[in-house]
Design an enzyme around this catalytic site. Structure first.
Site, mmCIF file in Angstrom:
data_model
loop_
_atom_site.group_PDB
_atom_site.id
_atom_site.type_symbol
_atom_site.label_atom_id
_atom_site.label_comp_id
_atom_site.label_asym_id
_atom_site.label_seq_id
_atom_site.Cartn_x
_atom_site.Cartn_y
_atom_site.Cartn_z
ATOM 1 N N ASP A 197 0.868 -1.161 0.000
ATOM 2 C CA ASP A 197 0.000 0.000 0.000
ATOM 3 C C ASP A 197 0.915 1.224 0.000
ATOM 4 O OD1 ASP A 197 -2.301 1.725 0.538
ATOM 5 O OD2 ASP A 197 -1.576 1.767 2.613
ATOM 6 N N ASP A 250 -0.178 5.143 0.960
ATOM 7 C CA ASP A 250 -0.381 6.131 2.019
ATOM 8 C C ASP A 250 -0.270 5.487 3.392
ATOM 9 O OD1 ASP A 250 -2.513 8.683 0.643
ATOM 10 O OD2 ASP A 250 -1.243 7.265 -0.413
#
Length: 299
Positions: A98, A100
């Site tokens: 991922d 953020d």
């Protein structure tokens, strides 16, 4: 570098580790010296260290309880991680992250919203979505509406403000040195992820596209939103294209939108994660450095 201790089939990798620089928090018990070897670490364990952490790793017969410390008996500030034999033995490997609050330290949509004077509002929705309290796609559309009217030039300011997590470059470089790929899939935005991917040398990436008309953000995203299902779909697609078995895929994320991503991987790492994701993890990594993943991968 590869593992320096003897490796044999059917053995799990055990890692005990601690942050090397933990800020003191008033009222909390001080952590034990991270450089001191815990009593439960066997003498033959290999010392390992990297950006922001130090630890010891060794192998034990797969599935056997012996040789594995009780996490509750480890000194304060120390953690235990176990890599199953199937993952340890898999080659090649692939890392899918991922973005953020995982690959980078910030939430990009909050950086954008700050330019519209709506950071607090957007941050509250982001937090609820990452806890799994809101549908991600609906919450994304709601948050992106807050960006309507912003000049597209602010994206350049956000790109400049983004900071990779400690250890990000080191784990990426280690995977590449081993001949393995590193990918990123994000519920954020391609306009920010693309230059980041180029800077870090990511092999593959996918995110959402912000719609821009006449130099301004419209408050909409184009195409299919990258939600939890799409993240898992990309992991499976990329690993198949690279010839990496599921057991060789390491996935890392921090929020509820990463549940399917972690469920699709051979080794699921919850990085400083929300409770909703932790129950899907093989490793709960609470030391704020991605470099620990390098050690978990045997590098």
């Amino acid at each position: 570098m590869p593992l320096t201790f003897p490796s044999s089939p059917g053995t799990d990798l055990v890692l005990v580790y601690a942050a090397t620089a933990v800020p003191a928090v008033p009222g909390e018990e001080a952590s034990a010296d991270p450089t001191a070897t815990p009593a439960s670490v066997p003498a033959h364990a290999e010392p390992v260290a990297g950006v922001g952490f130090q630890g010891w790793r060794w192998q034990v017969p797969a599935g056997e309880a012996g040789g594995r410390p009780d996490p509750a008996l480890l000194p304060a500030g120390h953690a235990l991680a176990v890599v199953p034999a199937a993952v340890r033995e898999a080659a090649p490997k692939m890392l899918v992250m991922d973005v953020d609050s995982t690959l980078i330290r910030q939430e990009v949509i909050e950086l954008l919203a700050a330019h519209a004077g709506r950071e607090a509002e957007v941050a509250a929705v982001t937090e609820a979505a990452m806890r799994g309290e809101l549908d991600f796609t609906q919450s994304l559309h709601h948050r992106v509406k807050a960006l309507a009217g912003l000049e597209a030039a602010v994206i350049e300011d956000v790109v400049a403000a983004v900071e990779p997590q400690p250890g990000a470059r080191e784990v990426i470089d280690a995977f590449h040195t081993a001949g393995w790929q590193v990918c990123a899939v994000s519920g954020g935005f391609t306009q920010v992820l693309a230059p980041l991917a180029q800077d870090l040398g990511l092999d593959r990436y996918r995110a959402n596209d912000l719609e821009v008309v006449e130099g301004r953000l419209t408050g909409r995203v184009l195409g299919t939103v990258v939600d939890r299902a799409v993240k898992a779909e990309m992991l499976r697609e990329w690993s198949a294209e690279a010839g990496v078995d599921r057991a060789g895929v390491v996935a890392a994320g921090d929020g509820a939108n990463d549940i399917d991503l972690l469920d699709a991987a051979g080794l699921a790492v919850a990085f400083c994660a929300k409770p909703a994701l932790r129950e899907h993890a093989d490793v709960e990594l609470d030391v704020p450095t991605l470099d620990v993943i390098r050690v978990l991968a045997g590098l």
